[in-house]
Design a protein around this motif. Structure first.
Motif, PDB file in Angstrom:
ATOM      1  N   GLU A  24       0.822  -1.204   0.000  1.00 31.48           N
ATOM      2  CA  GLU A  24       0.000   0.000   0.000  1.00 31.48           C
ATOM      3  C   GLU A  24       0.861   1.262   0.000  1.00 31.48           C
ATOM      4  O   GLU A  24       0.484   2.276  -0.555  1.00 31.48           O
ATOM      5  CB  GLU A  24      -0.944   0.014   1.208  1.00 31.48           C
ATOM      6  N   LYS A  53       1.892   2.654  -3.415  1.00 31.19           N
ATOM      7  CA  LYS A  53       0.822   3.099  -4.315  1.00 31.19           C
ATOM      8  C   LYS A  53       0.282   4.448  -3.870  1.00 31.19           C
ATOM      9  O   LYS A  53       0.369   4.810  -2.698  1.00 31.19           O
ATOM     10  CB  LYS A  53      -0.350   2.108  -4.300  1.00 31.19           C
ATOM     11  N   ILE A  54      -0.261   5.187  -4.819  1.00 28.43           N
ATOM     12  CA  ILE A  54      -1.007   6.403  -4.517  1.00 28.43           C
ATOM     13  C   ILE A  54      -2.373   6.270  -5.160  1.00 28.43           C
ATOM     14  O   ILE A  54      -2.569   5.475  -6.084  1.00 28.43           O
ATOM     15  CB  ILE A  54      -0.287   7.673  -5.009  1.00 28.43           C
ATOM     16  N   THR A  55      -3.309   7.049  -4.665  1.00 23.36           N
ATOM     17  CA  THR A  55      -4.660   7.040  -5.220  1.00 23.36           C
ATOM     18  C   THR A  55      -4.945   8.403  -5.816  1.00 23.36           C
ATOM     19  O   THR A  55      -4.714   9.435  -5.185  1.00 23.36           O
ATOM     20  CB  THR A  55      -5.695   6.730  -4.113  1.00 23.36           C
ATOM     21  N   LEU A  56      -5.417   8.404  -7.049  1.00 19.31           N
ATOM     22  CA  LEU A  56      -5.835   9.639  -7.687  1.00 19.31           C
ATOM     23  C   LEU A  56      -7.179   9.426  -8.348  1.00 19.31           C
ATOM     24  O   LEU A  56      -7.673   8.306  -8.425  1.00 19.31           O
ATOM     25  CB  LEU A  56      -4.807  10.153  -8.699  1.00 19.31           C
ATOM     26  N   GLN A  94     -11.759   6.658  -8.914  1.00 17.41           N
ATOM     27  CA  GLN A  94     -10.546   6.435  -8.127  1.00 17.41           C
ATOM     28  C   GLN A  94      -9.673   5.392  -8.826  1.00 17.41           C
ATOM     29  O   GLN A  94     -10.176   4.408  -9.355  1.00 17.41           O
ATOM     30  CB  GLN A  94     -10.910   5.928  -6.729  1.00 17.41           C
ATOM     31  N   GLU A 136      -5.632   3.494  -8.405  1.00 18.30           N
ATOM     32  CA  GLU A 136      -4.346   3.337  -7.734  1.00 18.30           C
ATOM     33  C   GLU A 136      -3.260   3.145  -8.770  1.00 18.30           C
ATOM     34  O   GLU A 136      -3.424   2.382  -9.726  1.00 18.30           O
ATOM     35  CB  GLU A 136      -4.358   2.128  -6.798  1.00 18.30           C
ATOM     36  N   ARG A 187       3.555   4.698  -6.754  1.00 15.11           N
ATOM     37  CA  ARG A 187       4.131   5.964  -6.286  1.00 15.11           C
ATOM     38  C   ARG A 187       5.244   6.375  -7.259  1.00 15.11           C
ATOM     39  O   ARG A 187       5.891   5.533  -7.859  1.00 15.11           O
ATOM     40  CB  ARG A 187       4.682   5.765  -4.873  1.00 15.11           C
ATOM     41  N   ASP A 237       0.723  12.761  -7.638  1.00 13.80           N
ATOM     42  CA  ASP A 237       0.790  12.588  -6.194  1.00 13.80           C
ATOM     43  C   ASP A 237      -0.550  12.123  -5.661  1.00 13.80           C
ATOM     44  O   ASP A 237      -1.586  12.272  -6.325  1.00 13.80           O
ATOM     45  CB  ASP A 237       1.185  13.912  -5.542  1.00 13.80           C
ATOM     46  N   ASN A 238      -0.533  11.580  -4.485  1.00  8.05           N
ATOM     47  CA  ASN A 238      -1.740  11.096  -3.832  1.00  8.05           C
ATOM     48  C   ASN A 238      -2.789  12.218  -3.776  1.00  8.05           C
ATOM     49  O   ASN A 238      -2.478  13.345  -3.396  1.00  8.05           O
ATOM     50  CB  ASN A 238      -1.405  10.612  -2.419  1.00  8.05           C
ATOM     51  N   GLY A 239      -4.002  11.906  -4.203  1.00  7.65           N
ATOM     52  CA  GLY A 239      -5.095  12.870  -4.162  1.00  7.65           C
ATOM     53  C   GLY A 239      -5.232  13.730  -5.402  1.00  7.65           C
ATOM     54  O   GLY A 239      -6.166  14.531  -5.501  1.00  7.65           O
TER      55      GLY A 239
END
Length: 76
Positions: A6, A9-12, A18, A20, A23, A62-64
């Protein structure tokens, strides 16, 4: 936890969904994973239209982050 899958990984949000991704991914890598030809789309990244396609390979994600991919549609 550091070192867990986890953490790598990043979530966008891509076109409202959504997603994943690994990173340290770039916009070009995201488009490649989606099988999107960058010459045929316009990208909005965090509410900013990206006009220089040459920078996709160095544009970090980046995440988000929020990415909108708009496809050109031909017609006449």
């Amino acid at each position: 936890m550091i070192g867990t899958p986890e953490a790598s990984k990043i979530t966008l949000t891509v076109n409202g969904a959504q997603r994943e991704i690994p990173r340290n991914s770039t916009l070009a890598e995201l488009l490649g994973s989606l099988r999107v030809d960058p010459r045929l789309v316009v990208i909005e990244h965090n509410r900013t239209i990206l006009r220089d396609r040459d920078k996709y390979a160095t544009q970090p994600l980046d995440n988000g982050d929020v990415v909108e991919i708009v496809h050109f549609v031909g017609g006449g």
